[in-house]
Design a protein around this motif. Structure first.
Motif, PDB file in Angstrom:
ATOM      1  N   VAL A  70       0.836  -1.193   0.000  1.00 57.04           N
ATOM      2  CA  VAL A  70       0.000   0.000   0.000  1.00 57.04           C
ATOM      3  C   VAL A  70       0.872   1.245   0.000  1.00 57.04           C
ATOM      4  O   VAL A  70       1.688   1.444   0.904  1.00 57.04           O
ATOM      5  N   PHE A  71       0.697   2.075  -1.010  1.00 59.89           N
ATOM      6  CA  PHE A  71       1.452   3.323  -1.140  1.00 59.89           C
ATOM      7  C   PHE A  71       0.630   4.465  -0.567  1.00 59.89           C
ATOM      8  O   PHE A  71      -0.575   4.555  -0.775  1.00 59.89           O
ATOM      9  N   VAL A  72       1.297   5.372   0.163  1.00 60.28           N
ATOM     10  CA  VAL A  72       0.632   6.496   0.813  1.00 60.28           C
ATOM     11  C   VAL A  72       1.416   7.777   0.543  1.00 60.28           C
ATOM     12  O   VAL A  72       2.634   7.820   0.740  1.00 60.28           O
ATOM     13  N   SER A  73       0.723   8.815   0.088  1.00 55.86           N
ATOM     14  CA  SER A  73       1.375  10.080  -0.221  1.00 55.86           C
ATOM     15  C   SER A  73       0.384  11.230  -0.057  1.00 55.86           C
ATOM     16  O   SER A  73      -0.836  11.030  -0.092  1.00 55.86           O
ATOM     17  N   LYS A  74       0.915  12.426   0.102  1.00 54.41           N
ATOM     18  CA  LYS A  74       0.084  13.632   0.098  1.00 54.41           C
ATOM     19  C   LYS A  74       0.233  14.381  -1.219  1.00 54.41           C
ATOM     20  O   LYS A  74      -0.308  15.481  -1.367  1.00 54.41           O
ATOM     21  N   ASN A  75       0.957  13.780  -2.168  1.00 53.44           N
ATOM     22  CA  ASN A  75       1.300  14.490  -3.394  1.00 53.44           C
ATOM     23  C   ASN A  75       0.815  13.724  -4.619  1.00 53.44           C
ATOM     24  O   ASN A  75       1.084  12.530  -4.773  1.00 53.44           O
ATOM     25  N   ILE A  76       0.120  14.413  -5.525  1.00 53.05           N
ATOM     26  CA  ILE A  76      -0.428  13.776  -6.716  1.00 53.05           C
ATOM     27  C   ILE A  76       0.665  13.257  -7.647  1.00 53.05           C
ATOM     28  O   ILE A  76       0.499  12.232  -8.309  1.00 53.05           O
TER      29      ILE A  76
END
Length: 377
Positions: free
Chosen positions: A249-255
């Motif tokens: 599962v990948f998690v980011s705040k950036n598109i």
């Protein structure tokens, strides 16, 4: 003890997982190096792996720590600013990892020597990372079960600018633990106590494939509630291809990070339907690459675009950027559908197909082609 058998031989799933992490690391690092070259505000980049393992499988295959360090040595400029932190609770794994790292050719080119620790990841680790401001850091969290994995920990790893995280989600064990009072605190930490209680009231009536999708969607929603806007799972199937065993599962705040990882996971998918990737790896599919679905996913995309963008004119890239989040489609899917819509007279493209350079007998649909969607009556 569980790790002893795991690191005997690298499975196809382990290789795919390591490839996804290593490929994203170098893509992320190049983006950060570009920011540094343009603005000069970055003096360090970080890579953290708190469940690192021994570095090599017993058969000699390299695991993620070595692949990441090799990428760091091969990427110009990265060796000067990369700071790495590896950890494992098993002393034998730590000793093996230290030896494997020492044997890497050209290791001396790294300005900052890799730091390797031995310890168990728990609430104190979450508190530590929550209490410090991190440089842009990519983190890989790969526990064998659910101990040490919580929403708060993931939030702490991505709270600062430039920080992304990918973690191992052991679906089989977590699915079994949802209704197990002995591990209730771990489930509460991962999903939130209110959410997991609501889930328990819904899951019993679901069939296995429905349950799997529901659990992953609830996990993504739980992370988004904490400000991690972009969540992308990649599923790994059991050997017979029947059900999901675990997910990355990948998690980011950036598109941008989300888009880069989406393209990487799409390429690692073992199957696709109408060119739409499955975002899953199945050993059964890899051995027998037959058509895995008759869902015809592109059939609904054209209709959805017509409704969503009615009366608007925008580039193909703008259509993609605004529409693809939380959907399985990648850029080539949008180009194909928009080309088909143009040929059917459902949109107007500028420049039109007749003036665009053909490829394989068909006109290309580049990122900058402007698309006009008709207004709805």
């Amino acid at each position: 003890m569980a790790s002893l058998g795991f690191f005997e031989e690298q499975t196809d799933q382990s290789e795919v997982k390591a490839n996804i992490v290593a490929k994203y690391f170098v893509a992320w690092a190049k983006v950060m190096l570009g920011v540094k070259a343009q603005h000069g505000k970055i003096d360090r980049l970080g890579y953290i792996d708190l469940f690192a393992g021994p570095g090599r499988y017993a058969d000699g295959s390299k695991s993620t720590p070595l692949l990441v360090l090799e990428q760091a040595l091969a990427t110009p400029g990265l060796n000067d600013i990369l700071v790495t932190m590896f950890n494992d609770k098993d002393r034998n794994n730590v000793s093996s990892l230290k030896e494997a790292v020492k044997e890497l050719p050209g290791l001396a080119a790294l300005r900052h020597e890799p730091k390797i620790f031995c310890g168990e990841v728990g609430a104190d680790a979450e508190a530590m990372f929550r209490g410090i401001k991190m440089c842009p850091t990519f983190s890989f969290v790969d526990p064998f079960g659910y101990k040490g994995l919580s929403r708060g920990f993931i939030q702490a790893m991505v709270k600062d600018w430039g920080c992304d995280c990918v973690f191992f989600f052991n679906y089989g064990r977590i699915n079994a633990g949802i209704n197990n009072d002995a591990v209730r605190k771990h489930m509460d930490a991962l999903f939130g106590s209110e959410r997991i209680e609501r889930m328990r009231g819904i899951l019993d009536d679901m069939r296995p494939h429905e349950r799997e999708s529901f659990v992953l969607e609830e996990l993504a929603a739980a992370l988004r509630d904490l400000g991690a806007h972009y969540v992308l799972p990649f599923r790994f199937k059991r050997a017979d291809g029947s059900r999901t065993s675990h997910a990355l599962v990948f998690v980011s705040k950036n598109i941008l990070g989300y888009t880069i990882m989406k393209d990487i996971m799409a390429r690692e998918s073992s199957t696709e339907d109408q060119g739409v990737p499955s975002f899953a790896y199945s050993p059964a599919d890899a051995r027998c690459p037959l058509l895995f679905s008759l869902n015809q996913p592109l059939e609904g995309l054209a209709d959805d675009l017509t409704v969503r963008f009615a009366g608007r004119t925008m580039t193909m890239r703008a259509v993609y950027d605004e529409h693809h989040v939380n959907r399985p489609f990648v850029a080539k899917n949008y180009k194909r559908v928009l080309g088909e819509m143009e040929a059917a007279g459902r949109i107007i493209a500028d420049p039109p197909a007749a003036k665009r350079k053909p490829r394989a007998g068909q006109p290309t649909f580049g990122d900058n082609v402007r698309v006009t969607f008709p207004r709805r009556n």
